[in-house]
Design an enzyme around this catalytic site. Structure first.
Site, short mmCIF file in Angstrom:
data_model
loop_
_atom_site.label_atom_id
_atom_site.label_comp_id
_atom_site.label_asym_id
_atom_site.label_seq_id
_atom_site.Cartn_x
_atom_site.Cartn_y
_atom_site.Cartn_z
N GLU A 62 55.30 24.09 48.50
CA GLU A 62 55.18 26.13 48.67
C GLU A 62 56.20 26.66 48.14
O GLU A 62 56.60 27.46 47.19
CB GLU A 62 54.50 26.84 49.87
N GLU B 5 64.85 46.40 86.62
CA GLU B 5 63.97 47.63 86.26
C GLU B 5 65.13 48.04 86.40
O GLU B 5 64.98 49.83 85.84
CB GLU B 5 63.60 47.53 87.58
#
Lengths: 500, 91
Positions: A69, A311
């Protein structure tokens, strides 16, 4: 009769893809053909390239890539993005490329033909390099070059048989139309029935989830089911083998401090050395404080500590710690502790896991904190999150690292977190932090919900927080329903603390 | 009459190879009036040339000249198709 000699009959070629060999119990069947099936963009070409590079890196085993390909020039460029110098490997005779990419020239058919030309080119390249590995990428691209699909199918069968004679371990990539259903588009699996691996790339809850599944591997043991993997630009595919990690868990009787002497007493001597502790509570109850004390306790004992913050920023984490009298920053500068912060949304959970493992391998901590795992839960499906917790916990336990995860509950007053429900079976100790409304004031409460392998204090205790940290006090008396977030005062008669 | 440069790639001396060579020679003599240069390459003997020319199917006929370059695969038993491929009129 003799199962061990049966499995030994088929050798394995290690793939060189991190994690996959444990799923495939050693690698791909040696000298056989394995089909890799997947939709467009599922990672087939990278898988093939990594398999070839794995052979080169592990044992200087040369490999041959038949590209149907991508043009070789594009291939070299694309793989350079993963840090692979294809041209250099070609020059050193470790990698050969057989170019079957589509030609711009017009082609027509006038009579019957075979693919002897291709087979000759492949075997010539294999023999010239002394190659032991071969990848054909992809069958679909090969089929599209010839209209006579029945003929191509038969020729492929012949090529696979001839390669087996050459003794090479072959990987064929093939396209499929959907993530679930027909294995391949061309019905080629009929003749490569021995070994089939499926790569999937499913969109779940707006998240890409890549998995690899060994559909079959004839005559050799392998793990069943889908295993998540990630593709990173710097090193390609990493598979996260969950079940295999779980099997190797050990358990230890050695204790280490939680960082809080009262909590150590409640645990009858501290946390277990290779255990994972989950601290669950609403926002502001003191989860991050408990994590900091856990780190501080480790640092006092001369242990290396790693803090994963999801956090807050590093500066915020240092500032919080200073507020409780803990100097994380100095320890970090001395190289004893390390704080690493990331936003959960920046990447998928599999990528977070791989990055965290790298940090752990690099820093080699004796204890670590994840603050919080519920922040990571936001960016994943329940299943992916569960797999993440299993994989991380197994990984740190293998290294005898003591872990502490924090998890936020969605409601202020009690209630269990989603996180708890998902991961409670994977953690050894669960500590709940709660707000309690009593005597017209809000108090904080702490209890050890479970602790695997030992007796522990079962009281629900008050605690306070000030500039010197967490102070655990006496149990609540005469109050029930604290854990559910609905404290009810009861009079038991005699126990003095209940108020009328 | 244009001058033709043709390269025929075959794999060994199989019946299919022999058929392709015979079919092509017949067309060259009768339809090209002898104005051609034909090289027959056995890929089994010269795999490097096959790699260079990217020959996968055998037999493969490559019409190098006159332009455009064109590939005709198969044993060339479909005579009309070969003539079309060589830009010749089909009778």
């Amino acid at each position: 009769m003799n199962q061990t000699s049966n499995t030994a009959a088929v050798g394995k070629a290690p793939t060189g893809i991190p994690g996959l060999d444990s799923v495939a119990r050693g690698g791909l069947p040696l000298g056989r053909t394995t089909m890799i099936s997947g939709t467009a963009g599922s990672g087939k070409t990278i898988f093939g390239a990594q398999f070839l590079l794995g052979g080169i890196e592990a044992g200087n085993e040369p490999g041959v890539l038949v590209t149907c390909e991508e043009r070789p020039v594009d291939l070299r460029q694309n793989l350079a993005g993963f840090g692979w110098n294809v041209a250099d490997l070609e020059a050193r005779g470790l990698l050969g490329i057989v170019d079957l990419s589509p030609e711009p020239t017009e082609q027509m058919t006038a009579g019957t033909f075979d693919l002897e030309g291709l087979l000759t080119r492949i075997t010539a390249m294999v023999r010239r390099l002394g190659a032991t590995r071969l990848v054909i990428d992809s069958l679909g691209a090969m089929f599209s070059q010839f209209r006579e699909s029945g003929l191509v199918r038969w020729e492929l069968f012949r090529i696979a048989a001839a390669l087996r004679e050459e003794g090479v371990t072959t990987l064929l990539t093939v396209e499929r139309d959907a993530e679930y259903g027909e294995v391949s588009r061309y019905g080629v699996e009929e003749f490569v029935t021995d070994n089939v691996i499926v790569l999937r790339n499913v969109l779940e809850w707006e998240n890409r989830r890549r998995t690899v599944e060994i559909l079959k591997m004839r005559g050799v043991e392998h793990q069943k089911g889908e295993f998540p993997f990630t593709i990173r630009p710097q090193d390609g595919i990493t598979v996260i083998p969950l079940a295999s990690a779980r099997l190797t868990q050990q358990s230890s009787d050695t204790r280490a401090t939680s960082g809080n002497s009262r909590l150590d007493e409640m645990c009858s001597g501290g946390f277990f050395r290779d255990s994972v502790v989950l601290v669950s509570g609403a926002t502001g109850t003191g989860k991050t404080l408990m994590a900091n004390e856990f780190i501080a306790g480790g640092l006092r004992a001369g242990e290396r500590c790693l803090f994963f913050g999801f956090e807050e920023s590093q500066e915020q984490i240092f500032r919080n710690a200073r507020g409780w009298g803990i100097d994380l920053e100095t320890k970090a500068n001395e190289g004893l502790s390390h704080v690493t912060c990331a936003y959960p949304e920046t990447m998928g959970l599999e990528d977070h896991l791989v990055a965290m493992k790298e940090h752990i391998e690099a820093f080699r901590p004796e204890r670590l904190v994840v603050d919080s795992v519920s922040a990571l839960e936001r960016v994943a499906t329940p299943r992916a999150f569960r797999e993440f917790i299993i994989a991380l916990s197994a990984f740190i336990k293998e290294r005898r690292i003591m872990g502490l995860y924090t998890a936020a509950t969605p409601t202020l007053m009690g209630g269990s977190s989603v996180t708890e429900a998902h991961i409670s079976t994977m953690t050894d100790t669960i500590i709940l932090l709660r707000y309690v409304e009593a005597d017209s004031a809000v108090h904080r409460a702490l209890t050890i919900l479970k602790m695997r392998g030992c007796a522990h204090d079962k009281d629900i205790r008050r605690f306070t927080v000030d500039g010197s940290g967490m102070h655990i006090g006496d149990p609540f008396r005469g109050v029930e329903g604290i854990l559910e977030g609905r404290p009810v005062h009861v009079t038991t008669g005699g126990e003095g603390e209940a108020n009328p | 009459m244009q001058h033709y440069v043709l390269r025929l790639f075959v794999a060994g001396h199989s019946a299919r190879s022999e058929r392709a060579i015979a079919n092509l020679r017949e067309i060259c003599e009768n339809d090209l009036g002898g104005h051609y240069e034909l090289t027959v390459v056995d890929v089994l003997e010269r795999p490097a040339v096959a790699e260079q020319e990217k020959v996968a199917a055998t037999p493969t006929l490559i019409k190098v000249l006159p332009e455009p370059i064109r590939r005709i695969i198969g044993d060339l038993s479909d005579r009309d198709q070969v003539l079309v491929g060589l830009d010749l009129e089909v009778h």
